[in-house]
Design an enzyme around this catalytic site. Structure first.
Site, PDB file in Angstrom:
ATOM      1  CB  SER A   1      -0.853   0.090   0.956  1.00 31.32           C
ATOM      2  OG  SER A   1      -1.609   1.307   1.303  1.00 31.32           O
ATOM      3  CE  LYS A   2       3.414   2.678  -5.505  1.00 32.51           C
ATOM      4  NZ  LYS A   2       4.546   2.776  -4.904  1.00 32.51           N
ATOM      5  CB  SER A   3      -2.788   4.482   1.976  1.00 30.09           C
ATOM      6  OG  SER A   3      -3.500   4.107   0.840  1.00 30.09           O
TER       7      SER A   3
ATOM      8  CB  THR B   1      -7.158  -1.825   0.463  1.00 26.69           C
ATOM      9  OG1 THR B   1      -7.091  -2.248  -0.843  1.00 26.69           O
ATOM     10  CG2 THR B   1      -6.217  -2.527   1.312  1.00 26.69           C
TER      11      THR B   1
ATOM     12  CE  LYS C   1     -11.575  -1.120  -1.734  1.00 21.99           C
ATOM     13  NZ  LYS C   1     -11.333  -0.454  -2.868  1.00 21.99           N
TER      14      LYS C   1
ATOM     15  CG  ASP D   1     -12.525   2.995  -3.740  1.00 18.39           C
ATOM     16  OD1 ASP D   1     -11.538   3.758  -3.477  1.00 18.39           O
ATOM     17  OD2 ASP D   1     -12.743   1.964  -3.460  1.00 18.39           O
TER      18      ASP D   1
ATOM     19  CB  ILE E   1      -8.382   0.964 -10.567  1.00 18.10           C
ATOM     20  CG1 ILE E   1      -8.241  -0.313  -9.998  1.00 18.10           C
ATOM     21  CG2 ILE E   1      -9.305   1.626 -11.367  1.00 18.10           C
ATOM     22  CD1 ILE E   1      -9.588  -0.642  -9.025  1.00 18.10           C
TER      23      ILE E   1
ATOM     24  CD  GLN F   1      -8.445   5.999  -1.867  1.00 16.86           C
ATOM     25  OE1 GLN F   1      -9.070   6.099  -0.834  1.00 16.86           O
ATOM     26  NE2 GLN F   1      -7.186   5.794  -2.151  1.00 16.86           N
TER      27      GLN F   1
END
Length: 286
Positions: A19-21, A67, A71, A107, A229, A259
């Protein structure tokens, strides 16, 4: 205030290492000078309820992004669900509001963000081919239905596509299997003048560590926009071939950043500093 005693949020999933969040939210927190942090937690399906109940007890926990594969699974553990997320049937953002856990879906808005200039133009007809029927596909399908697209939804199993199509109201929907798009077709497309065609990959196929997406470009109308995506790798095989064919493409970072910006406001009460998007993209792709 110690590092442990500041407002914090995170992203949860299984897997989660990719994850890059945290990088995105950390970048924005630093730019705005907000005392806060954003991390990531690996949460297995059977542990989801207990994890959320534990976080509920932390007054400084602002919430989490959600994620795959949680969800939809997260929804029964929430106290309230925002109408948009309820309509979509998937939650990607949980906000800790007092004693309540509230589900949102950012999203859909994040997906549409890079398309807004196109959608501001009138079209004779709009059609989208959506590959996948999972949580992300649900947001994409509802978002595009709201913009007047006719939808073709393709899933590994036809019944998965049929189930999602049955929930979409107000537009024509059609279903197919992913295998259908993997096989060449000799369909002759008509004049596409004034028509907006979009092909969207919402599956994890093509992601690092996943098999490639089997897709034959004979299914793509002339002048279509290709949107993947997946963001790891940023240039998927689907997008690479689209570029080689001279088609307009949208990569996975567009939706990821869009998002995340909506979630950031929910967590930290301030708009994300989008004037630094170019710098953020460079950081994410370094």
């Amino acid at each position: 205030m110690t590092a442990a005693a500041i407002p914090h949020a995170e992203v949860i999933g299984d897997p989660i290492a990719h994850s890059k969040s945290p990088l995105i939210h950390g970048f924005w927190l630093e730019k705005l000078g907000i005392a806060g942090r954003y991390g990531k937690s690996l949460v297995h399906g059977p542990d989801l309820g207990a994890f959320l109940e534990g976080r509920r007890q932390d007054a400084l926990w602002r919430g989490c992004n959600v994620t795959v594969p949680h969800k939809q699974a997260v929804m029964p553990f929430l106290d309230r669900i925002d109408p948009v997320a309820r309509r979509i049937g998937a939650v990607n953002t949980v906000v800790h509001d007092g004693d309540h856990l509230v589900g949102h879906n950012t999203d859909a808005a994040g997906f549409l963000e890079p398309l807004l200039p196109l959608l501001a133009t009138r079209h004779l007809y709009r059609m989208a081919r959506i590959l996948g029927a999972g949580g992300a596909a649900r947001a994409v399908a509802h978002a595009l239905a709201g913009e007047g697209f006719t939808l073709v939804i393709a899933a590994r199993k036809l019944e998965q596509a049929e189930a999602l199509a049955a929930e979409i109201e107000g537009v024509d929907t059609h279903v197919a299997t992913l295998d259908h798009f993997a096989r060449p077709t000799d369909f002759a497309f008509d004049d596409r003048e004034g028509i907006l065609d979009i092909v969207v990959n919402t599956t994890p196929l093509g992601m690092t560590g996943q098999p490639p997406l089997p897709f034959d470009y004979s299914h793509v109308p002339p002048g279509a926009l290709i949107y993947d995506i997946v963001y790891a790798p940023l240039e998927t095989a689907l997008l690479g071939e689209a570029r080689a064919r001279g088609l307009v493409v949208v990569d996975g970072l567009a939706m990821l950043i869009g998002q995340a910006a909506a979630a950031f406001r929910l967590f930290f009460g301030q708009p994300a500093p989008r004037q630094y998007d170019a710098e953020l993209r460079a950081l994410l792709t370094a």
